[in-house]
Design a protein around this motif. Sequence first.
Motif, PDB file in Angstrom:
ATOM      1  N   SER A  18       0.825  -1.214   0.000  1.00 40.43           N
ATOM      2  CA  SER A  18       0.000   0.000   0.000  1.00 40.43           C
ATOM      3  C   SER A  18       0.854   1.257   0.000  1.00 40.43           C
ATOM      4  CB  SER A  18      -0.937  -0.002   1.212  1.00 40.43           C
ATOM      5  OG  SER A  18      -0.205  -0.094   2.414  1.00 40.43           O
ATOM      6  N   ILE A  38       1.839   1.834  -3.564  1.00 35.55           N
ATOM      7  CA  ILE A  38       0.663   2.302  -4.302  1.00 35.55           C
ATOM      8  C   ILE A  38       0.376   3.767  -3.984  1.00 35.55           C
ATOM      9  CG2 ILE A  38      -1.831   2.014  -4.543  1.00 35.55           C
ATOM     10  CD1 ILE A  38      -1.388  -1.000  -4.111  1.00 35.55           C
ATOM     11  N   GLU A  39       0.529   4.142  -2.717  1.00 39.33           N
ATOM     12  CA  GLU A  39       0.291   5.533  -2.320  1.00 39.33           C
ATOM     13  C   GLU A  39       1.249   6.473  -3.029  1.00 39.33           C
ATOM     14  OE1 GLU A  39       0.215   8.316   1.725  1.00 39.33           O
ATOM     15  OE2 GLU A  39       0.476   6.141   1.870  1.00 39.33           O
ATOM     16  N   LEU A  97       2.710   5.953  -5.882  1.00 37.67           N
ATOM     17  CA  LEU A  97       2.448   5.941  -7.321  1.00 37.67           C
ATOM     18  C   LEU A  97       1.217   6.753  -7.693  1.00 37.67           C
ATOM     19  CD1 LEU A  97       3.192   2.180  -8.029  1.00 37.67           C
ATOM     20  CD2 LEU A  97       4.496   4.125  -8.920  1.00 37.67           C
ATOM     21  N   THR A  98       0.299   6.884  -6.780  1.00 42.71           N
ATOM     22  CA  THR A  98      -0.982   7.542  -7.100  1.00 42.71           C
ATOM     23  C   THR A  98      -1.111   8.934  -6.502  1.00 42.71           C
ATOM     24  OG1 THR A  98      -2.003   6.412  -5.195  1.00 42.71           O
ATOM     25  CG2 THR A  98      -2.193   5.345  -7.343  1.00 42.71           C
ATOM     26  N   THR A  99      -0.115   9.367  -5.727  1.00 38.04           N
ATOM     27  CA  THR A  99      -0.170  10.689  -5.092  1.00 38.04           C
ATOM     28  C   THR A  99       0.697  11.675  -5.862  1.00 38.04           C
ATOM     29  OG1 THR A  99      -0.461   9.655  -2.920  1.00 38.04           O
ATOM     30  CG2 THR A  99       0.220  11.971  -2.965  1.00 38.04           C
ATOM     31  N   VAL A 118      -3.344  -1.068  -9.401  1.00 36.61           N
ATOM     32  CA  VAL A 118      -2.856   0.291  -9.626  1.00 36.61           C
ATOM     33  C   VAL A 118      -2.310   0.443 -11.038  1.00 36.61           C
ATOM     34  CG1 VAL A 118      -0.464  -0.006  -8.811  1.00 36.61           C
ATOM     35  CG2 VAL A 118      -1.609   2.196  -8.532  1.00 36.61           C
ATOM     36  N   LYS A 122      -5.437   1.033 -13.164  1.00 39.97           N
ATOM     37  CA  LYS A 122      -6.031   2.360 -12.977  1.00 39.97           C
ATOM     38  C   LYS A 122      -5.111   3.474 -13.468  1.00 39.97           C
ATOM     39  CE  LYS A 122      -8.755   0.956  -8.937  1.00 39.97           C
ATOM     40  NZ  LYS A 122      -8.929   1.122  -7.470  1.00 39.97           N
ATOM     41  N   GLY A 123      -3.801   3.218 -13.412  1.00 41.93           N
ATOM     42  CA  GLY A 123      -2.838   4.219 -13.861  1.00 41.93           C
ATOM     43  C   GLY A 123      -2.197   4.978 -12.717  1.00 41.93           C
ATOM     44  N   PHE A 124      -0.966   5.429 -12.938  1.00 41.36           N
ATOM     45  CA  PHE A 124      -0.215   6.186 -11.936  1.00 41.36           C
ATOM     46  C   PHE A 124      -0.514   7.677 -12.081  1.00 41.36           C
ATOM     47  CE2 PHE A 124       3.358   2.864 -12.733  1.00 41.36           C
ATOM     48  CZ  PHE A 124       2.585   1.875 -12.147  1.00 41.36           C
ATOM     49  N   ALA A 125      -0.099   8.426 -11.082  1.00 43.73           N
ATOM     50  CA  ALA A 125      -0.128   9.878 -11.205  1.00 43.73           C
ATOM     51  C   ALA A 125       0.812  10.291 -12.340  1.00 43.73           C
ATOM     52  CB  ALA A 125       0.308  10.525  -9.890  1.00 43.73           C
ATOM     53  N   HIS A 148       4.877   9.558 -12.941  1.00 42.88           N
ATOM     54  CA  HIS A 148       5.318   8.569 -11.962  1.00 42.88           C
ATOM     55  C   HIS A 148       5.653   7.251 -12.659  1.00 42.88           C
ATOM     56  CE1 HIS A 148       3.926  11.519  -9.203  1.00 42.88           C
ATOM     57  NE2 HIS A 148       3.886  10.733  -8.152  1.00 42.88           N
TER      58      HIS A 148
END
Length: 267
Positions: free
Chosen positions: A29, A32-33, A35-37, A147, A150-153, A156
């Motif tokens: 997690s 993932i955080e 990658l998506t932030t 993730v 859904k894709g990264f930020a 990233h």
Amino acid sequence: ALVNLLLPDSSNRNLCVEIIDASEGDEISEAIEHLTTFSFLPGKKVVILKNASLFSPGIDIGATLTKIQDCYEKKDMKAAARMFCSILSARKLILDDVNPPGVFEQLGIDPGSYPDITCLDPVAEHCITGGLCRNIGQNRAQGIAGVIEKGFAPGHYLIISEDSVDRRTSIFKNIKSAGMAIDCSVPAGDRKAEREAQRRILSGLCMERLGQAGKRMDSMAFNHCLELTGYNIHIFMANIDKLIDYTGNRPIITGKDVDEALTRSRK
């Protein structure tokens, strides 16, 4: 090399790279955080995920136990813990299912079949005490697959480093479809050609790491280090880092340094 390619500006490279070693208890997690932030800094961000055991649905129990024992004797508890957790995953267990002593039986393994394996109880205790490998096996793969889908930020990137990969797994196929799979494995085996290939790879990695630290190592010291640690990349490079720290401000690492620092670490 990949990080340098993605982040050619070395001035702020350290600020743009997050290294997550899953064998130390860092949860998927967390990766993932990251990658998506969205990052506070402009430009690209690279997340490096190591030792997550994403690609191994099945393992050779006997071979894995032998590797755990070898790592335990070399005091490489990170690697021992990682492989111990791969056995838990293969047995569809979690860390809460084991409680030393008697880990062999709790794993459903006959200890009489492996009389030379004496490390399971202390390795399990190490994992429990440190809260290591709480999130293992298929849940990890599902999290990363989710993730990726859904894709990264924006800007990233994810780099996954594993000792072994089963190309038949769905997570490998997902990663290859969305990105790139690069085989960086060291040839296995004891034949002359394989040993020479292993030596070339380790020598190149060693020179790169020493160059970054402003140090050099002569061939005698390199050979002695290889003799003490073997051809496992993670163990070898961890010992190079020990030597860099051990020698302080001195620019040259000698055979005497290798003998003192690495022999002491193996006691």
